[in-house]
Design a protein around this motif. Structure first.
Motif, PDB file in Angstrom:
ATOM      1  N   ILE A  75      -2.973   4.760   7.573  1.00  0.00           N
ATOM      2  CA  ILE A  75      -4.272   5.193   7.057  1.00  0.00           C
ATOM      3  C   ILE A  75      -4.873   4.057   6.248  1.00  0.00           C
ATOM      4  N   GLU A  76      -6.091   3.665   6.613  1.00  0.00           N
ATOM      5  CA  GLU A  76      -6.788   2.615   5.869  1.00  0.00           C
ATOM      6  C   GLU A  76      -7.153   3.134   4.478  1.00  0.00           C
ATOM      7  N   VAL A  77      -6.882   2.311   3.462  1.00  0.00           N
ATOM      8  CA  VAL A  77      -7.188   2.658   2.076  1.00  0.00           C
ATOM      9  C   VAL A  77      -7.893   1.478   1.411  1.00  0.00           C
ATOM     10  N   LYS A  78      -8.429   1.738   0.242  1.00  0.00           N
ATOM     11  CA  LYS A  78      -9.015   0.676  -0.583  1.00  0.00           C
ATOM     12  C   LYS A  78      -7.950   0.197  -1.555  1.00  0.00           C
ATOM     13  N   VAL A  79      -8.145  -0.961  -2.142  1.00  0.00           N
ATOM     14  CA  VAL A  79      -7.176  -1.518  -3.086  1.00  0.00           C
ATOM     15  C   VAL A  79      -6.969  -0.599  -4.288  1.00  0.00           C
ATOM     16  N   ASP A  80      -7.941   0.251  -4.589  1.00  0.00           N
ATOM     17  CA  ASP A  80      -7.804   1.204  -5.699  1.00  0.00           C
ATOM     18  C   ASP A  80      -6.581   2.114  -5.527  1.00  0.00           C
ATOM     19  N   HIS A  81      -6.186   2.379  -4.302  1.00  0.00           N
ATOM     20  CA  HIS A  81      -4.995   3.192  -4.033  1.00  0.00           C
ATOM     21  C   HIS A  81      -3.793   2.616  -4.783  1.00  0.00           C
ATOM     22  N   PHE A  82      -3.650   1.302  -4.776  1.00  0.00           N
ATOM     23  CA  PHE A  82      -2.522   0.642  -5.421  1.00  0.00           C
ATOM     24  C   PHE A  82      -2.741   0.520  -6.924  1.00  0.00           C
ATOM     25  N   ILE A  83      -3.963   0.192  -7.301  1.00  0.00           N
ATOM     26  CA  ILE A  83      -4.279   0.035  -8.726  1.00  0.00           C
ATOM     27  C   ILE A  83      -4.075   1.352  -9.463  1.00  0.00           C
ATOM     28  N   ASP A  84      -4.492   2.448  -8.858  1.00  0.00           N
ATOM     29  CA  ASP A  84      -4.382   3.764  -9.496  1.00  0.00           C
ATOM     30  C   ASP A  84      -2.956   4.312  -9.509  1.00  0.00           C
ATOM     31  N   ASN A  85      -2.097   3.864  -8.592  1.00  0.00           N
ATOM     32  CA  ASN A  85      -0.776   4.461  -8.446  1.00  0.00           C
ATOM     33  C   ASN A  85       0.392   3.538  -8.753  1.00  0.00           C
ATOM     34  N   GLY A  86       0.177   2.239  -8.783  1.00  0.00           N
ATOM     35  CA  GLY A  86       1.271   1.298  -9.016  1.00  0.00           C
ATOM     36  C   GLY A  86       1.574   1.108 -10.489  1.00  0.00           C
ATOM     37  N   ARG A  87       2.715   0.467 -10.768  1.00  0.00           N
ATOM     38  CA  ARG A  87       3.059   0.152 -12.157  1.00  0.00           C
ATOM     39  C   ARG A  87       2.124  -0.935 -12.658  1.00  0.00           C
ATOM     40  N   ARG A  98      -7.149  -6.950   9.698  1.00  0.00           N
ATOM     41  CA  ARG A  98      -7.707  -7.310   8.384  1.00  0.00           C
ATOM     42  C   ARG A  98      -8.150  -6.077   7.612  1.00  0.00           C
ATOM     43  N   VAL A  99      -7.253  -5.081   7.556  1.00  0.00           N
ATOM     44  CA  VAL A  99      -7.494  -3.886   6.758  1.00  0.00           C
ATOM     45  C   VAL A  99      -6.283  -3.643   5.861  1.00  0.00           C
ATOM     46  N   ILE A 100      -6.512  -2.946   4.779  1.00  0.00           N
ATOM     47  CA  ILE A 100      -5.431  -2.486   3.914  1.00  0.00           C
ATOM     48  C   ILE A 100      -5.111  -1.071   4.384  1.00  0.00           C
ATOM     49  N   ALA A 101      -3.868  -0.846   4.760  1.00  0.00           N
ATOM     50  CA  ALA A 101      -3.482   0.467   5.275  1.00  0.00           C
ATOM     51  C   ALA A 101      -2.066   0.803   4.821  1.00  0.00           C
ATOM     52  N   VAL A 102      -1.795   2.082   4.712  1.00  0.00           N
ATOM     53  CA  VAL A 102      -0.481   2.563   4.290  1.00  0.00           C
ATOM     54  C   VAL A 102       0.090   3.481   5.365  1.00  0.00           C
ATOM     55  N   THR A 103       1.397   3.615   5.373  1.00  0.00           N
ATOM     56  CA  THR A 103       2.066   4.479   6.332  1.00  0.00           C
ATOM     57  C   THR A 103       1.738   5.933   6.023  1.00  0.00           C
ATOM     58  N   PHE A 131      -1.315  -6.140  -1.299  1.00  0.00           N
ATOM     59  CA  PHE A 131      -1.635  -4.714  -1.249  1.00  0.00           C
ATOM     60  C   PHE A 131      -1.794  -4.186   0.171  1.00  0.00           C
ATOM     61  N   GLU A 132      -1.314  -4.908   1.172  1.00  0.00           N
ATOM     62  CA  GLU A 132      -1.679  -4.506   2.517  1.00  0.00           C
ATOM     63  C   GLU A 132      -0.854  -3.426   3.184  1.00  0.00           C
ATOM     64  N   VAL A 133       0.426  -3.259   2.871  1.00  0.00           N
ATOM     65  CA  VAL A 133       1.176  -2.291   3.660  1.00  0.00           C
ATOM     66  C   VAL A 133       1.991  -1.268   2.874  1.00  0.00           C
ATOM     67  N   ASN A 134       2.172  -1.412   1.607  1.00  0.00           N
ATOM     68  CA  ASN A 134       3.019  -0.471   0.879  1.00  0.00           C
ATOM     69  C   ASN A 134       2.299   0.846   0.649  1.00  0.00           C
ATOM     70  N   PRO A 135       3.029   1.982   0.757  1.00  0.00           N
ATOM     71  CA  PRO A 135       2.376   3.270   0.527  1.00  0.00           C
ATOM     72  C   PRO A 135       2.068   3.505  -0.947  1.00  0.00           C
TER      73      PRO A 135
END
Length: 194
Positions: A158-170, A98-103, A190-194
């Motif tokens: 690496i565990e990240v916060k949802v902001d990782h996706f908000i700041d970098n995604g389209r 139950r964590v958000i993490a990216v490769t 938002f759970e697995v995409n880098p």
């Protein structure tokens, strides 16, 4: 793995992974984390449509059928497609924590060719956790859980916060995912995409 990379070796202070109490039960399908994910989403006509299930402890199993669109050499799966299947399966483990993490790193060994039409059976498990770092391994077998090994991988997520996706995604995809009324589906997008 040939020439083992120390980046993938858990440090001395790493701990055993702990399955989250709200994780899906063993045997339960995990479903797609995002409909447009190339690995598991149904919205990708040539995607893998990988189907993962929760296992015991912090383990998952998954399957996908190699289709003609997945070829690299005539009649054989492309190595990048096989690496994608491993990455998707390994990323599914994070749902059990139950964590958000990216490769962060994925090291893959290709053991034998995988023909088009083959069902690749994958098993993955988290081996250790150290702070935000999640260490895991996977193996892919041809035809079933007892079939010959075709691919292996070790990974560091690496565990990240949802902001990782908000700041970098389209922005349009982020807005669409964030506006989903289903809270679980919104979080899983938002759970697995880098």
């Amino acid at each position: 793995m040939s020439g083992r990379n120390t980046t993938l070796t858990p440090p001395a202070e790493a701990v055993a992974p702990v399955r989250h109490p709200d994780a899906p039960a063993p045997g339960e399908p995990l479903g797609a984390h995002y409909g447009h994910c190339f690995g598991c989403g149904e919205g990708q006509p040539h995607g893998l449509h990988l189907e993962a299930r929760a296992g015991e402890g912090v383990r998952v199993s998954a399957e996908f059928t190699v289709k003609p669109a997945h070829q690299g050499a005539p009649g054989l799966a492309h190595g990048g497609v096989l690496a994608t299947a491993l990455d998707e399966t390994l990323g599914s483990l994070n749902w059990l924590l139950r964590v958000i993490a990216v490769t962060g790193r994925l090291e893959t060994d290709f053991v034998r060719p995988v023909p088009v039409g083959t069902v690749l059976y994958l098993e993955a498990e988290v081996t250790a956790v150290a702070g935000r770092k999640i260490y895991s391994t996977a193996v892919g077998r041809i035809g079933g859980p007892e079939g010959p090994v075709a691919v292996r991988a070790e990974a560091l997520f690496i565990e990240v916060k949802v902001d990782h996706f908000i700041d970098n995604g389209r922005p349009e995809e982020i807005r669409a995912a964030m506006s989903d009324p289903d809270q679980v589906r919104r979080a899983r997008a938002f759970e697995v995409n880098p």
